[in-house]
Design a protein around this motif. Structure first.
Motif, PDB file in Angstrom:
ATOM      1  N   VAL A 130       0.852  -1.197   0.000  1.00  0.00           N
ATOM      2  CA  VAL A 130       0.000   0.000   0.000  1.00  0.00           C
ATOM      3  C   VAL A 130       0.884   1.242   0.000  1.00  0.00           C
ATOM      4  N   GLY A 132       0.830   5.880  -0.502  1.00  0.00           N
ATOM      5  CA  GLY A 132       0.218   7.150  -0.860  1.00  0.00           C
ATOM      6  C   GLY A 132       0.622   7.498  -2.291  1.00  0.00           C
ATOM      7  N   GLU A 133       0.129   8.635  -2.789  1.00  0.00           N
ATOM      8  CA  GLU A 133       0.440   8.997  -4.181  1.00  0.00           C
ATOM      9  C   GLU A 133       1.353  10.220  -4.162  1.00  0.00           C
ATOM     10  N   ASN A 166      -2.231  -1.978  -3.614  1.00  0.00           N
ATOM     11  CA  ASN A 166      -3.273  -0.947  -3.550  1.00  0.00           C
ATOM     12  C   ASN A 166      -2.579   0.394  -3.719  1.00  0.00           C
ATOM     13  N   ILE A 167      -2.484   0.832  -4.977  1.00  0.00           N
ATOM     14  CA  ILE A 167      -1.809   2.098  -5.277  1.00  0.00           C
ATOM     15  C   ILE A 167      -2.642   2.890  -6.280  1.00  0.00           C
ATOM     16  N   PHE A 189      -9.837   1.501  -4.452  1.00  0.00           N
ATOM     17  CA  PHE A 189     -11.198   1.728  -3.970  1.00  0.00           C
ATOM     18  C   PHE A 189     -11.768   2.993  -4.613  1.00  0.00           C
ATOM     19  N   GLU A 191     -13.936   4.656  -3.236  1.00  0.00           N
ATOM     20  CA  GLU A 191     -14.268   5.444  -2.027  1.00  0.00           C
ATOM     21  C   GLU A 191     -15.754   5.796  -2.039  1.00  0.00           C
ATOM     22  N   LYS A 207      -6.019  12.413  -7.630  1.00  0.00           N
ATOM     23  CA  LYS A 207      -7.185  11.584  -7.292  1.00  0.00           C
ATOM     24  C   LYS A 207      -8.497  12.373  -7.300  1.00  0.00           C
ATOM     25  N   LEU A 233     -15.452   3.196   0.544  1.00  0.00           N
ATOM     26  CA  LEU A 233     -15.138   3.645   1.900  1.00  0.00           C
ATOM     27  C   LEU A 233     -16.473   4.045   2.537  1.00  0.00           C
ATOM     28  N   ARG A 268     -14.817   0.666   6.573  1.00  0.00           N
ATOM     29  CA  ARG A 268     -15.647   1.748   7.141  1.00  0.00           C
ATOM     30  C   ARG A 268     -14.694   2.826   7.620  1.00  0.00           C
ATOM     31  N   GLU A 270     -12.547   5.143   9.710  1.00  0.00           N
ATOM     32  CA  GLU A 270     -12.010   5.062  11.070  1.00  0.00           C
ATOM     33  C   GLU A 270     -11.332   6.383  11.388  1.00  0.00           C
ATOM     34  N   PHE A 349      -4.759   5.375   9.673  1.00  0.00           N
ATOM     35  CA  PHE A 349      -6.005   5.464  10.449  1.00  0.00           C
ATOM     36  C   PHE A 349      -5.834   4.573  11.662  1.00  0.00           C
TER      37      PHE A 349
HETATM   38  N1  SAM Z   1      -3.348   6.049  -2.020  1.00  0.00           N
HETATM   39  C1  SAM Z   1      -4.099   5.088  -2.746  1.00  0.00           C
HETATM   40  C2  SAM Z   1      -5.537   5.451  -2.820  1.00  0.00           C
HETATM   41  O1  SAM Z   1      -5.970   6.299  -2.077  1.00  0.00           O
HETATM   42  O2  SAM Z   1      -6.235   4.834  -3.621  1.00  0.00           O
HETATM   43  C3  SAM Z   1      -4.022   3.681  -2.176  1.00  0.00           C
HETATM   44  C4  SAM Z   1      -3.778   3.458  -0.749  1.00  0.00           C
HETATM   45  S1  SAM Z   1      -4.835   4.259   0.437  1.00  0.00           S
HETATM   46  C5  SAM Z   1      -3.553   4.371   1.579  1.00  0.00           C
HETATM   47  C6  SAM Z   1      -5.884   2.862   0.880  1.00  0.00           C
HETATM   48  C7  SAM Z   1      -7.288   3.125   1.300  1.00  0.00           C
HETATM   49  O3  SAM Z   1      -7.341   3.533   2.647  1.00  0.00           O
HETATM   50  C8  SAM Z   1      -8.043   4.212   0.596  1.00  0.00           C
HETATM   51  O4  SAM Z   1      -8.506   3.763  -0.644  1.00  0.00           O
HETATM   52  C9  SAM Z   1      -9.164   4.519   1.568  1.00  0.00           C
HETATM   53  O5  SAM Z   1     -10.351   3.811   1.254  1.00  0.00           O
HETATM   54  C10 SAM Z   1      -8.655   3.969   2.896  1.00  0.00           C
HETATM   55  N2  SAM Z   1      -8.685   5.003   3.954  1.00  0.00           N
HETATM   56  C11 SAM Z   1      -8.159   6.231   3.928  1.00  0.00           C
HETATM   57  N3  SAM Z   1      -8.457   6.899   5.082  1.00  0.00           N
HETATM   58  C12 SAM Z   1      -9.190   6.046   5.834  1.00  0.00           C
HETATM   59  C13 SAM Z   1      -9.828   6.147   7.120  1.00  0.00           C
HETATM   60  N4  SAM Z   1      -9.762   7.254   7.838  1.00  0.00           N
HETATM   61  N5  SAM Z   1     -10.522   5.084   7.586  1.00  0.00           N
HETATM   62  C14 SAM Z   1     -10.596   3.950   6.866  1.00  0.00           C
HETATM   63  N6  SAM Z   1     -10.021   3.794   5.655  1.00  0.00           N
HETATM   64  C15 SAM Z   1      -9.335   4.837   5.135  1.00  0.00           C
END
Ligand code: SAM
Ligand code: SF4
Length: 461
Positions: A130, A132-133, A166-167, A189, A191, A207, A233, A268, A270, A349
């Motif tokens: 996993v 970030g971007e 997951n990127i 996702f 989202e 994004k 999400l 969900r 968090e 999270f």
């Molecule tokens: N950065 C890429 C992206 O956003 O698609 C992939 C990795 S991102 C770190 C993975 C996932 O974490 C996101 O797609 C999002 O659904 C989830 N996420 C982000 N903040 C969150 C939170 N506060 N609670 C639960 N899931 C969270």
């Protein structure tokens, strides 16, 4: 209409429709027990079920479907966060660009190797990478090097056999390169499918482009990635809207590529450092609605894996097992370097389940399920449509049970204490006697268990 999501149709349906009466509900659930999935129209009816009694009926049917198709096994994996640098402003995420409350870090390849060692030494065989971007043009090369590094680490008790990623969304050519790096599933996702909400939640960065994000799975499949994983999400907008739109997304992929997503993730919201929305979601999903969501997904797309992460607490994860969840993460950390350091202040999270892999495995065994680290399908090329063609006539169980048993036996031999070994081998014996009805197959499984006890590893059908 936004892209392929028919927004108006969903909103009009949700404004007008009443819950199904008990006869209609019963008819849909009888149909569901054929194990062929139900229509989107039937799934939409189930979304309106609003009594605990009705939700219990959904849960019972979902459990029947899960056990008929996959058997009592649960696949385990660990996420590996390699970077929390990010150029996006997703309001729910601690990694978003403007958040000054966390420190930023991108792991070096040496650090990735150390994290991999730590995961292998816990007993893991499957990793979800996993990130970030935040790396711009170097992101793909870095990811490919990271994947190569994880695969290259060998320890006395094993190695990582499958890496899912997951990127961020990419171009077709980039997906092609990612495929060449031998990933398992590509996850991304959506989202939220609700465009207005999406625009509100994703303020800036690549994004924030809704259409581009929505088209990512099309591009991934065009780039030759066989298994894609979608997700919502939950908490950003009405979950009923999200599920209806998700079903449209699935249909789109099935119509265009002959196969839908390999997995669906159901995070969900968090709490996350520096995010008000994460602690106070605009559309919180109650535990009861969450049960309903998982059960409806299992009933509607019986052959798609459902993934639950450690965002959820142990109690919900136990319950979700009976609702049709087929994969869970365990012993997870959501910060880069999280498996080799003690301080976790730069996590994405907060986690709901802090138990170790060992504790999660004990719990799964007590729930009469075989913990599985299987990577057989992916390594034998049973992916994409080929996987579905095997899964749909119910043939996948003949692979899932033996492979789950082999990988669990490896875990028992290499990582378990005497107490778990005793319980684990009792469960394996009960599972073979009760579920592997073909005599020859059962004999082969027993023979291979003995081979594993003697030191042989990585047996799969
Ligand atoms: N950065 C890429 C992206 O956003 O698609 C992939 C990795 S991102 C770190 C993975 C996932 O974490 C996101 O797609 C999002 O659904 C989830 N996420 C982000 N903040 C969150 C939170 N506060 N609670 C639960 N899931 C969270
Ligand atoms: Fe970055 Fe992904 Fe977090 Fe958005 S969800 S801020 S893209 S890491």
């Amino acid at each position: 209409m936004t892209g392929f999501i028919d927004n108006r149709k969903i909103e009009e349906y949700l404004k007008k429709a009443d819950p199904p009466d008990s006869k209609e509900l019963e008819d849909i659930l009888v149909h569901a027990r054929d194990l062929k999935g139900i229509s989107s129209e039937e799934a939409e009816r189930l979304l309106l079920v609003d009594t605990e009694e009705g939700i219990d009926k959904l849960a019972e049917t979902a459990n029947f479907i899960k056990e008929s198709i996959y058997g009592k096994r649960l696949v385990l994996f660990a996420p590996m966060y390699v970077s929390n640098m990010c150029n996006n402003e997703c309001l729910y995420c601690a990694f978003r660009k403007s958040n000054k409350l966390i420190s930023r870090n991108t792991l070096t390849l040496d650090q990735i190797a150390e994290e991999t060692e730590a995961l292998i030494d816990q007993g893991h065989k499957r990793v979800l990478l996993v990130s970030g971007e935040g790396m711009g043009k170097t992101a793909l090369d870095y990811t490919i090097d990271a994947i190569g590094t994880v695969y290259s680490v060998k320890r006395p008790k094993g190695n990582i056999r499958r890496i899912n990623v997951n990127i961020a969304a990419m171009e077709v050519g980039h997906y092609r390169k990612l495929r060449e790096a031998k990933i398992g599933t590509y996850q991304l996702f959506q989202e939220t499918y609700h465009e207005e909400t999406y625009r509100k939640m994703h303020k800036s960065g690549p994004k924030s482009n809704y259409e581009y994000h929505l088209g990512a799975m099309d591009r991934a499949m065009e780039g030759g990635i066989d298994d894609v994983g979608v997700g919502i999400l939950f908490g950003l907008t009405d979950y009923k809207y999200e599920i209806m739109a998700l079903l449209q997304h699935i249909k789109r992929l099935e119509d265009k590529f002959g196969v839908g997503p390999h997995t669906i993730s159901v995070p969900r919201l968090e709490p996350a450092t520096g995010s008000d929305i994460a602690s106070d979601p605009p559309f919180p999903v109650t535990d009861s609605d969450f049960r309903k969501i998982i059960a409806i997904l299992r009933i509607t797309v019986p052959y798609t894996g459902i993934i639950l992460s450690t965002r959820e607490n142990a109690e919900m994860r136990r319950e979700a097992l009976h609702l049709g969840v087929s994969q869970i993460s365990a012993g997870s950390k959501s910060d880069p370097g999280g498996y080799t350091k003690k301080d976790h202040t730069d996590a994405q999270f907060s986690l709901g389940d802090h138990r170790s892999l060992h504790e999660v495995i004990e719990d799964i065994v007590d729930l009469d399920h075989i913990p599985s680290f299987c990577t057989g399908c992916y390594r034998l090329g049973r992916v994409g449509k080929d996987f579905m063609d095997l899964a749909k006539p119910g043939l996948i169980k003949a692979h899932c049970y033996p492979n789950a048993i082999f990988t669990f036996t490896e875990y028992l031999e290499d990582f378990a204490d005497e107490k778990l070994k005793q319980k684990g081998y009792d469960l394996i014996e009960r599972t073979i006697n009760g579920n592997i009805t073909q005599l020859k197959l059962a004999e082969g499984v027993r023979k291979n268990i003995e081979e594993i006890k003697k030191g042989k590893r990585d047996i799969y059908y």
